[in-house]
Design a protein around this motif. Structure first.
Motif, PDB file in Angstrom:
ATOM      1  N   PHE A   1       0.814  -1.475  -0.105  1.00 14.55           N
ATOM      2  CA  PHE A   1      -0.186  -0.050   0.050  1.00 14.55           C
ATOM      3  C   PHE A   1       0.756   1.468  -0.131  1.00 14.55           C
ATOM      4  O   PHE A   1       0.593   2.643  -0.272  1.00 14.55           O
ATOM      5  CB  PHE A   1      -1.007  -0.177   1.120  1.00 14.55           C
ATOM      6  CG  PHE A   1      -2.132  -0.882   0.888  1.00 14.55           C
ATOM      7  CD1 PHE A   1      -2.938   0.278  -0.040  1.00 14.55           C
ATOM      8  CD2 PHE A   1      -2.353  -1.615   1.532  1.00 14.55           C
ATOM      9  CE1 PHE A   1      -4.126  -0.702  -0.035  1.00 14.55           C
ATOM     10  CE2 PHE A   1      -4.074  -2.273   1.582  1.00 14.55           C
ATOM     11  CZ  PHE A   1      -4.483  -2.068   0.350  1.00 14.55           C
ATOM     12  N   ASP A   2       2.152   1.582   0.463  1.00 15.82           N
ATOM     13  CA  ASP A   2       2.396   2.522   0.517  1.00 15.82           C
ATOM     14  C   ASP A   2       3.701   3.191  -0.877  1.00 15.82           C
ATOM     15  O   ASP A   2       4.679   3.751  -1.174  1.00 15.82           O
ATOM     16  CB  ASP A   2       3.826   2.813   1.800  1.00 15.82           C
ATOM     17  CG  ASP A   2       3.058   2.816   2.705  1.00 15.82           C
ATOM     18  OD1 ASP A   2       1.446   3.608   2.927  1.00 15.82           O
ATOM     19  OD2 ASP A   2       3.635   1.909   4.082  1.00 15.82           O
TER      20      ASP A   2
ATOM     21  N   PRO B   1       3.154   4.027 -11.394  1.00 19.87           N
ATOM     22  CA  PRO B   1       2.867   5.265 -12.071  1.00 19.87           C
ATOM     23  C   PRO B   1       2.423   6.451 -12.921  1.00 19.87           C
ATOM     24  O   PRO B   1       2.750   7.656 -13.429  1.00 19.87           O
ATOM     25  CB  PRO B   1       2.735   4.278 -13.611  1.00 19.87           C
ATOM     26  CG  PRO B   1       2.559   2.404 -13.431  1.00 19.87           C
ATOM     27  CD  PRO B   1       1.853   3.149 -11.479  1.00 19.87           C
ATOM     28  N   CYS B   2       1.090   6.553 -11.763  1.00 22.99           N
ATOM     29  CA  CYS B   2       0.983   8.326 -11.040  1.00 22.99           C
ATOM     30  C   CYS B   2       0.715   8.492 -10.333  1.00 22.99           C
ATOM     31  O   CYS B   2       1.411   8.233  -8.929  1.00 22.99           O
ATOM     32  CB  CYS B   2      -0.851   7.830 -11.000  1.00 22.99           C
ATOM     33  SG  CYS B   2      -1.908   9.216 -11.633  1.00 22.99           S
ATOM     34  N   THR B   3       2.684   9.384 -10.454  1.00 23.12           N
ATOM     35  CA  THR B   3       3.287   9.656  -9.584  1.00 23.12           C
ATOM     36  C   THR B   3       2.655  10.345  -8.093  1.00 23.12           C
ATOM     37  O   THR B   3       3.042  10.469  -7.377  1.00 23.12           O
ATOM     38  CB  THR B   3       4.119  10.955  -9.718  1.00 23.12           C
ATOM     39  OG1 THR B   3       3.623  11.774 -11.386  1.00 23.12           O
ATOM     40  CG2 THR B   3       5.091  10.075 -10.729  1.00 23.12           C
ATOM     41  N   GLU B   4       1.714  11.063  -8.747  1.00 22.25           N
ATOM     42  CA  GLU B   4       1.030  11.738  -7.147  1.00 22.25           C
ATOM     43  C   GLU B   4       0.089  10.775  -6.439  1.00 22.25           C
ATOM     44  O   GLU B   4      -0.203  11.033  -5.227  1.00 22.25           O
ATOM     45  CB  GLU B   4      -0.311  12.790  -8.146  1.00 22.25           C
ATOM     46  CG  GLU B   4      -1.367  12.554  -8.489  1.00 22.25           C
ATOM     47  CD  GLU B   4      -2.707  13.322  -9.429  1.00 22.25           C
ATOM     48  OE1 GLU B   4      -3.422  14.109  -8.417  1.00 22.25           O
ATOM     49  OE2 GLU B   4      -2.728  12.893 -10.543  1.00 22.25           O
ATOM     50  N   PHE B   5      -0.113   9.461  -7.008  1.00 21.57           N
ATOM     51  CA  PHE B   5      -0.169   8.767  -5.319  1.00 21.57           C
ATOM     52  C   PHE B   5       0.250   7.481  -5.336  1.00 21.57           C
ATOM     53  O   PHE B   5       1.599   6.654  -6.476  1.00 21.57           O
ATOM     54  CB  PHE B   5      -1.554   7.874  -6.420  1.00 21.57           C
ATOM     55  CG  PHE B   5      -2.404   8.517  -6.853  1.00 21.57           C
ATOM     56  CD1 PHE B   5      -3.213   9.754  -5.980  1.00 21.57           C
ATOM     57  CD2 PHE B   5      -3.751   8.917  -8.032  1.00 21.57           C
ATOM     58  CE1 PHE B   5      -4.105  10.890  -5.865  1.00 21.57           C
ATOM     59  CE2 PHE B   5      -4.910   9.834  -8.370  1.00 21.57           C
ATOM     60  CZ  PHE B   5      -4.814  10.732  -7.571  1.00 21.57           C
ATOM     61  N   THR B   6       0.183   6.913  -3.641  1.00 21.64           N
ATOM     62  CA  THR B   6       0.540   6.156  -3.580  1.00 21.64           C
ATOM     63  C   THR B   6       0.046   4.575  -4.103  1.00 21.64           C
ATOM     64  O   THR B   6      -1.314   4.985  -4.696  1.00 21.64           O
ATOM     65  CB  THR B   6       1.156   6.211  -2.078  1.00 21.64           C
ATOM     66  OG1 THR B   6      -0.106   5.834  -1.431  1.00 21.64           O
ATOM     67  CG2 THR B   6       1.963   6.526  -1.921  1.00 21.64           C
ATOM     68  N   VAL B   7      -0.140   3.680  -3.756  1.00 18.26           N
ATOM     69  CA  VAL B   7      -1.429   2.605  -4.286  1.00 18.26           C
ATOM     70  C   VAL B   7      -2.009   3.081  -3.052  1.00 18.26           C
ATOM     71  O   VAL B   7      -3.134   2.513  -3.447  1.00 18.26           O
ATOM     72  CB  VAL B   7      -0.679   0.722  -3.601  1.00 18.26           C
ATOM     73  CG1 VAL B   7      -1.491   0.269  -3.910  1.00 18.26           C
ATOM     74  CG2 VAL B   7       0.401   0.446  -4.986  1.00 18.26           C
ATOM     75  N   ARG B   8      -2.472   3.186  -1.897  1.00 23.19           N
ATOM     76  CA  ARG B   8      -3.208   3.412  -1.183  1.00 23.19           C
ATOM     77  C   ARG B   8      -4.188   4.296  -1.372  1.00 23.19           C
ATOM     78  O   ARG B   8      -5.467   4.749  -1.556  1.00 23.19           O
ATOM     79  CB  ARG B   8      -2.198   3.997   0.210  1.00 23.19           C
ATOM     80  CG  ARG B   8      -4.248   4.441   1.474  1.00 23.19           C
ATOM     81  CD  ARG B   8      -3.345   4.500   3.135  1.00 23.19           C
ATOM     82  NE  ARG B   8      -2.889   3.146   3.306  1.00 23.19           N
ATOM     83  CZ  ARG B   8      -1.352   2.725   3.765  1.00 23.19           C
ATOM     84  NH1 ARG B   8      -0.057   3.911   3.219  1.00 23.19           N
ATOM     85  NH2 ARG B   8      -1.063   1.314   4.826  1.00 23.19           N
TER      86      ARG B   8
ATOM     87  N   THR C   1       0.104  -2.434 -12.056  1.00 27.04           N
ATOM     88  CA  THR C   1       2.140  -2.496 -12.743  1.00 27.04           C
ATOM     89  C   THR C   1       2.452  -1.847 -11.662  1.00 27.04           C
ATOM     90  O   THR C   1       3.729  -2.690 -11.198  1.00 27.04           O
ATOM     91  CB  THR C   1       1.820  -1.220 -13.581  1.00 27.04           C
ATOM     92  OG1 THR C   1       1.665  -1.522 -15.195  1.00 27.04           O
ATOM     93  CG2 THR C   1       3.367  -0.743 -13.799  1.00 27.04           C
ATOM     94  N   ALA C   2       2.166  -1.401 -10.586  1.00 22.88           N
ATOM     95  CA  ALA C   2       2.972  -0.629  -9.093  1.00 22.88           C
ATOM     96  C   ALA C   2       2.423  -2.503  -8.043  1.00 22.88           C
ATOM     97  O   ALA C   2       4.102  -2.571  -7.416  1.00 22.88           O
ATOM     98  CB  ALA C   2       1.593  -0.336  -8.294  1.00 22.88           C
TER      99      ALA C   2
ATOM    100  N   HIS D   1      -6.435   3.695 -14.454  1.00 30.08           N
ATOM    101  CA  HIS D   1      -5.845   4.133 -13.694  1.00 30.08           C
ATOM    102  C   HIS D   1      -5.966   1.915 -12.518  1.00 30.08           C
ATOM    103  O   HIS D   1      -4.864   1.869 -11.663  1.00 30.08           O
ATOM    104  CB  HIS D   1      -7.025   4.036 -11.279  1.00 30.08           C
ATOM    105  CG  HIS D   1      -6.482   5.693 -12.392  1.00 30.08           C
ATOM    106  ND1 HIS D   1      -5.211   6.703 -12.379  1.00 30.08           N
ATOM    107  CD2 HIS D   1      -7.178   6.521 -11.812  1.00 30.08           C
ATOM    108  CE1 HIS D   1      -5.290   7.415 -12.400  1.00 30.08           C
ATOM    109  NE2 HIS D   1      -6.753   8.537 -12.216  1.00 30.08           N
ATOM    110  N   THR D   2      -6.637   1.297 -13.618  1.00 24.00           N
ATOM    111  CA  THR D   2      -6.513  -0.151 -13.104  1.00 24.00           C
ATOM    112  C   THR D   2      -4.873  -0.512 -13.025  1.00 24.00           C
ATOM    113  O   THR D   2      -4.205  -1.452 -12.838  1.00 24.00           O
ATOM    114  CB  THR D   2      -7.560  -0.921 -13.603  1.00 24.00           C
ATOM    115  OG1 THR D   2      -8.888  -0.505 -12.918  1.00 24.00           O
ATOM    116  CG2 THR D   2      -7.274  -2.589 -13.843  1.00 24.00           C
TER     117      THR D   2
END
Length: 206
Positions: free
Chosen positions: A44-45, A49-56, A147-148, A141-142
């Protein structure tokens, strides 16, 4: 009330997805939900690839988008809701997701919503167009989340095509100042459809 829940894959379902954008949206939401539910606690931390977001935060963003979709279906102002549901503990995410999906299903059950004008952050569009836009958001986003976290979703070719068409219409080739997307990334013309979609959205396919 019209039931817009997903049904097992079939020729009839494929046709329904094409004819009724709500079906495509719900299928994209379902895939996002399965992907997020498979995230391990230690992931979660991690970055996405969407750099503004962590997985959480990406998971919280998707819950927030669901809530906005439901509010739009009820005729409300989506800008009145936050873009991230960041008040959710990891243990609360699934219940919040399930509740938000039910709200979307109820708010979008009436097919006349497809012809109504809905106001999104970037402007006012018919419900059918809004459904395509949100289908593309969930699909991209999926991919970010998968990917993350090392997942390989079973991409629905039709949903990827719908998403790519929506993003090609909505994102310019040139500078994207003010849009939450980087410049398009070059990929081979024969690259997988999902790679071409995310590359157009500024992601670098792996």
């Amino acid at each position: 009330m019209t039931n817009i829940r997903n049904t097992p894959s079939s020729t009839a379902t494929t046709s329904a997805t094409t004819d009724d954008p709500r079906q495509g949206l719900l299928k994209a939401i379902a895939l996002a939900g399965r992907t997020a539910a498979a995230v391990r606690p230690e992931q979660f931390d991690g970055p996405t690839p969407c750099t503004e977001f962590t997985v959480r935060r990406l998971a919280g963003h998707l819950v927030a988008v669901l809530r906005r979709i439901a509010l739009a279906g009820r005729g409300g102002d989506v800008m009145s809701l936050p873009t991230v549901a960041d008040d959710l503990a990891d243990s609360e995410w699934q219940a919040a997701w399930d509740a938000a999906v039910r709200e979307v299903e109820a708010a979008w059950a009436d097919p006349t919503i497809l012809g109504r004008t809905l106001t999104l952050p970037f402007g006012s569009v018919p419900g059918a167009a809004a459904a395509a836009v949100w289908t593309s958001e969930f699909t991209v986003h999926t991919w970010d989340m998968a990917t993350a976290t090392g997942q390989r979703p079973d991409w629905d070719p039709e949903l990827v095509a719908i998403s790519y068409a929506a993003m090609k219409r909505g994102l310019p080739i040139g500078p994207r100042d003010g849009a939450p997307f980087g410049a398009a990334v070059d990929v081979d013309a024969d690259a997988p459809a999902i790679d071409r979609l995310v590359a157009w959205c500024g992601r670098k396919p792996q």
